[in-house]
Write an enzyme that holds these catalytic residues in place. Structure first.
Site: not given
Length: 355
Positions: A100, A167, A191
């Protein structure tokens, strides 16, 4: 009983599911479902206000920061961050710690220059790089705090005098942070915060218009801030369930309390991985994530058998990402110690069977 170790969408507390299910039938006595209520109604506007207030309270967000509830996931933020922060011809600095982080850096190349200050790709992202330099002429520095695929986590914010962007999709609200160390935080909700569909963005007001670019309005942070996250129809249900989950977290005692629970859960599982001769961790010990525990079998031929046993014991979502193999136990906020015990017991059962 099922124990959900899936990497996302997240596990949520039972009471959150129960309250959300009632709202699907009748939201706040309106006679309408939360799935059909107007986002302009006073009832839903109150939800947005409370959700923002809970984020500010739980994370102790300082004055001078705005909170946005956007769509498009963290992947859209990979593009929105440079759109809003990187001037034409400018350069951004990125730390490469996984898939990511790498994807985020690739988006920058479409808008300007990117300097990778360090990367752990040489060892399949099993560690967090240390002792790298962040260029002072970059518009901002970006890193990913938790790497869900590879099971590593950054616990100390890198020091720099340029704006810091992070992030935090997979560890937001799992541990105490100092928001003032960051200029922009973004996190997909799915999450620890709520269901997929909403993305949390926390950013300094002074960042508005920083890039000087003439952007389509929907990609401007300032436009969303001025509209109170309602520039377009927001993800109503996802915001509502996030509010319920934040209420649950506050009732437990907040981020400080959940952090201690997460430390205990992670320690229990890592201790078993390190003790059990059939298993071994994949991430460097000092960089191990509290949210995503990655491990493999000493003998890979046993992996399918262990997964089958885990399935029989009600352990769901343990198969590792193809980039790492083996297993990945995602142990987000709502996963209980009971589930950790169930996994540890299954690992010990496998050990006893094959002694």
């Amino acid at each position: 009983m099922k124990h959900n170790f899936g990497a996302g969408p997240c596990i949520l507390p039972k009471e959150v599911f129960e309250e959300a299910s009632q709202a699907v039938l009748d939201f706040n006595g309106t006679g309408l479902s939360i799935l059909e209520v107007s986002h302009r109604s006073k009832e839903f506007e109150a939800v947005v206000v409370e959700t923002e207030r809970l984020v500010r309270e739980l994370l102790n967000v300082p004055q001078g920061y705005c909170i946005l509830f956007l769509q498009g996931g963290a992947s859209q933020q990979f593009a929105m961050v440079p759109m809003n922060l990187l001037p034409e011809g400018g350069k951004a600095a990125y730390l490469d710690t996984g898939v990511w982080a790498s994807k985020a850096a690739k988006e920058v190349k479409k808008l300007g220059q990117v300097e990778i200050v360090a990367s752990s790709s040489d060892k399949n992202y099993t560690y967090i790089p240390k002792d790298y330099s962040i260029p002072t002429d970059a518009a901002y520095f970006h890193f990913t705090s938790n790497n869900t695929i590879y099971g590593t986590e950054v616990f100390q914010t890198p020091a720099t005098n340029i704006p810091v962007v992070v992030d935090m999709s997979s560890d937001i609200l799992s541990r105490k942070i100092d928001v003032s160390e960051f200029d922009l935080i973004y996190a997909g909700a799915q999450k620890n915060m709520g269901p997929a569909g909403v993305t949390l963005v926390i950013l300094k007001d002074e960042l508005f218009g920083k890039s000087g670019r003439n952007l389509p309005t929907i990609f401007e942070y300032e436009a969303h801030a001025k509209a109170g996250s309602m520039y377009n129809t927001p993800p109503v249900f996802s915001i509502y369930v996030s509010m319920l989950n934040l209420r649950w977290l506050k009732a437990k005692g907040g981020v400080e309390v959940i952090e201690q629970e997460n430390i205990i859960k992670a320690r229990m599982l890592y201790d078993e991985i390190d003790r059990n001769p059939f298993f071994k961790g994949t991430a460097n010990t000092e960089d191990r994530s509290r949210m995503n525990v990655t491990f493999v079998m000493e003998n890979p031929e046993f992996e399918a058998e262990f997964l089958e046993l885990a399935k029989e014991r009600g352990l769901i979502g343990l198969k590792g990402h193809r980039s790492v193999g083996g297993f990945r136990a995602s142990i987000y906020n709502a996963l209980t110690i009971t589930s950790i015990n169930a996994l540890v017991d299954t690992m010990r059962e496998f050990e006893e069977k094959h002694k």
